[in-house]
Design an enzyme around this catalytic site. Structure first.
Site, PDB file in Angstrom:
ATOM      1  CG  ASN A  13      -1.709   1.272   1.381  1.00 57.18           C
ATOM      2  OD1 ASN A  13      -1.735   2.101   0.464  1.00 57.18           O
ATOM      3  ND2 ASN A  13      -2.361   1.445   2.520  1.00 57.18           N
ATOM      4  CD1 TRP A  14       3.445   0.951  -3.033  1.00 59.01           C
ATOM      5  CD2 TRP A  14       3.673   2.321  -4.792  1.00 59.01           C
ATOM      6  NE1 TRP A  14       4.210   0.308  -3.972  1.00 59.01           N
ATOM      7  CE2 TRP A  14       4.360   1.124  -5.063  1.00 59.01           C
ATOM      8  CE3 TRP A  14       3.666   3.333  -5.761  1.00 59.01           C
ATOM      9  CZ2 TRP A  14       5.064   0.916  -6.252  1.00 59.01           C
ATOM     10  CZ3 TRP A  14       4.347   3.121  -6.957  1.00 59.01           C
ATOM     11  CH2 TRP A  14       5.045   1.927  -7.196  1.00 59.01           C
ATOM     12  CE  LYS A  15      -0.100   3.205   4.734  1.00 57.81           C
ATOM     13  NZ  LYS A  15       0.005   3.283   6.192  1.00 57.81           N
ATOM     14  CG  HIS A  98      -5.723   2.070   5.098  1.00 61.98           C
ATOM     15  ND1 HIS A  98      -5.269   3.018   5.985  1.00 61.98           N
ATOM     16  CD2 HIS A  98      -4.756   1.124   5.008  1.00 61.98           C
ATOM     17  CE1 HIS A  98      -4.062   2.647   6.411  1.00 61.98           C
ATOM     18  NE2 HIS A  98      -3.735   1.507   5.834  1.00 61.98           N
ATOM     19  CD  GLU A 100      -2.825   5.545   6.617  1.00 62.41           C
ATOM     20  OE1 GLU A 100      -2.815   5.584   5.373  1.00 62.41           O
ATOM     21  OE2 GLU A 100      -1.929   4.992   7.281  1.00 62.41           O
ATOM     22  CD  GLU A 170      -3.472  -2.279   7.264  1.00 61.71           C
ATOM     23  OE1 GLU A 170      -2.501  -2.639   6.607  1.00 61.71           O
ATOM     24  OE2 GLU A 170      -3.920  -1.111   7.227  1.00 61.71           O
ATOM     25  N   GLY A 176       2.489   2.355  10.798  1.00 60.88           N
ATOM     26  CA  GLY A 176       3.462   3.438  10.637  1.00 60.88           C
ATOM     27  C   GLY A 176       4.134   3.847  11.941  1.00 60.88           C
ATOM     28  CB  SER A 216       5.153  -1.800  11.952  1.00 59.09           C
ATOM     29  OG  SER A 216       4.730  -0.454  12.174  1.00 59.09           O
ATOM     30  N   GLY A 237       2.847  -1.118   4.254  1.00 63.21           N
ATOM     31  CA  GLY A 237       2.996   0.304   3.968  1.00 63.21           C
ATOM     32  C   GLY A 237       4.452   0.637   3.695  1.00 63.21           C
ATOM     33  N   GLY A 238       5.119   1.161   4.700  1.00 61.48           N
ATOM     34  CA  GLY A 238       6.498   1.656   4.557  1.00 61.48           C
ATOM     35  C   GLY A 238       7.443   0.712   3.811  1.00 61.48           C
TER      36      GLY A 238
HETATM   37  P1  13P Z   1       3.061   0.356   7.683  1.00 61.80           P
HETATM   38  O1  13P Z   1       3.538  -0.950   7.102  1.00 61.80           O
HETATM   39  O2  13P Z   1       3.820   1.545   7.183  1.00 61.80           O
HETATM   40  O3  13P Z   1       2.916   0.303   9.165  1.00 61.80           O
HETATM   41  O4  13P Z   1       1.577   0.579   7.108  1.00 61.80           O
HETATM   42  C1  13P Z   1       0.676  -0.458   7.200  1.00 61.80           C
HETATM   43  C2  13P Z   1      -0.514  -0.104   6.411  1.00 61.80           C
HETATM   44  O5  13P Z   1      -1.248   0.811   6.754  1.00 61.80           O
HETATM   45  C3  13P Z   1      -0.778  -0.853   5.183  1.00 61.80           C
HETATM   46  O6  13P Z   1      -2.044  -0.582   4.691  1.00 61.80           O
END
Ligand code: 13P
Length: 255
Positions: A13-15, A98, A100, A170, A176, A216, A237-238
Site C-alpha cells: 500500500n503505497w499510500k 483503510h 487512514e 491492521e 506506521g 509495521s 505500507g512503509g
Molecule cells: P506500515 O507498514 O507503514 O505500518 O503501514 C501499514 C498499512 O497501513 C498498510 O495498509
C-alpha cells in the site's frame, strides 16, 4: 498461513507516495525481484500511478490495485473514482476502508460495505481493512470492534463474493509506528475474524478467505508473522516503498 487452503498474498500500500517517475523506477526494480517468488504479489498505488503500473507490469506476476473506490457507478461525485474506471484501466484489486480513510476521511462500516459491493460487482478484488484503535485494545474490546466491522462491512455479501474478498487486519496502533503486533496477537485476531466468518457464512467460506496482517510488517518480523496459521500474507505500507525490503517479504511469503 495454511498453504493447503490458501495462497499467500503480499500487497503493498503505497499510500500518498511516489510521483510517476519514482513509481516507474520502483516497479522496474520490483519486476525481476517478484519474478523469483511464488506468492500473489500486488501493488496498490495512487490513482495517478495506476496506468503506469498496469502497463509496466503487463506479462509479469505483479498485480495492480487502487487505494480506494467510490460506490456509485457515475455522477456528480467530484474527486471520486468508480469501480468501472478502475477495471477499464486493468486494475484488479482495491483497498477499502483503510484506517487512514476511516480516521481522516469519514469512512464508516456502511460506506465500506457499499464500496465493497461496488468493487465486487465490477469484478475487482477488495482488500477490506479492519482493526482496533489503541484505546479499544486497552479497554479489552478488540473482538467487539472487529466483529462489528466484519458484520457491517460484509452485510448482504454472498458467500461466493466473500471468497473473492481479502480482509486485512491492521491494528491502528501498529500502522506506521514501528510497533508491530506480536505474532500471537496477529494470529489471535486473524483467527477470530475467521471464526466470525464461519458463523456468518460457513467453515468452507471462512477457510477460503485470505486474511492478511498489516502494521509495521518488515523484513525482520515477517517470517514469524507469516508462520501463523491464520495470517495469509501482509498489507505493507512503509516496507513496500523499497524494492529490497518488499522483496524479502515476498520471499518469506513464498517459503
Ligand atoms: P506500515 O507498514 O507503514 O505500518 O503501514 C501499514 C498499512 O497501513 C498498510 O495498509
Amino acid at each position: 498461513m495454511n498453504k493447503e487452503l490458501r495462497k499467500a498474498v503480499i500487497a503493498g500500500n503505497w499510500k500518498m507516495n511516489k510521483t510517476r517517475p519514482e513509481a516507474k523506477a520502483l516497479i522496474e526494480e520490483l519486476i525481476p525481484r517478484a519474478a523469483e517468488t511464488s506468492c500473489e504479489v500486488v501493488i496498490c498505488v495512487p490513482f495517478t500511478n495506476l496506468e503506469t503500473a498496469v502497463s509496466l507490469t503487463e506479462g509479469t506476476n505483479i498485480k495492480v490495485g487502487a487505494e480506494n473506490v467510490h460506490f456509485e457507478k457515475s455522477g456528480a461525485f467530484t474527486g471520486e473514482i468508480s469501480a468501472d474506471m478502475l477495471t477499464e484501466l486493468g486494475v484488479e484489486y482495491v483497498i477499502i476502508g483503510h484506517s487512514e480513510r476511516r480516521q481522516y476521511f469519514g469512512e464508516t462500516d456502511e460506506t465500506v460495505n457499499k464500496r465493497t459491493k461496488a468493487a465486487l460487482a465490477a469484478g475487482l478484488k477488495p482488500i477490506v481493512c479492519v482493526g482496533e484503535l489503541l484505546d479499544e485494545r486497552e479497554a479489552g474490546i478488540t473482538e467487539e470492534v472487529i466483529s462489528t466491522q466484519v458484520k457491517l462491512g460484509f452485510a448482504g455479501i454472498s458467500a461466493e463474493d466473500m471468497k473473492k474478498t481479502i480482509i486485512a487486519y491492521e491494528p491502528v496502533w501498529a500502522i506506521g509506528t514501528g510497533k508491530t503486533a506480536t505474532s500471537a496477537q496477529a494470529e489471535e485476531v486473524c483467527l477470530f475474524i475467521r471464526e466470525t466468518l464461519a458463523k456468518l457464512y460457513d467453515k468452507a467460506t471462512a477457510d477460503a478467505v485470505t486474511i492478511q496482517y498489516g502494521g509495521s510488517m518488515n523484513p525482520k518480523n515477517a517470517a514469524e508473522l507469516l508462520a501463523q496459521p491464520d495470517v495469509d500474507g501482509g498489507l505493507i505500507g512503509g516496507a513496500s516503498l523499497k524494492a529490497a525490503d518488499f522483496g524479502v517479504l515476498l520471499d518469506e511469503a513464498s517459503k
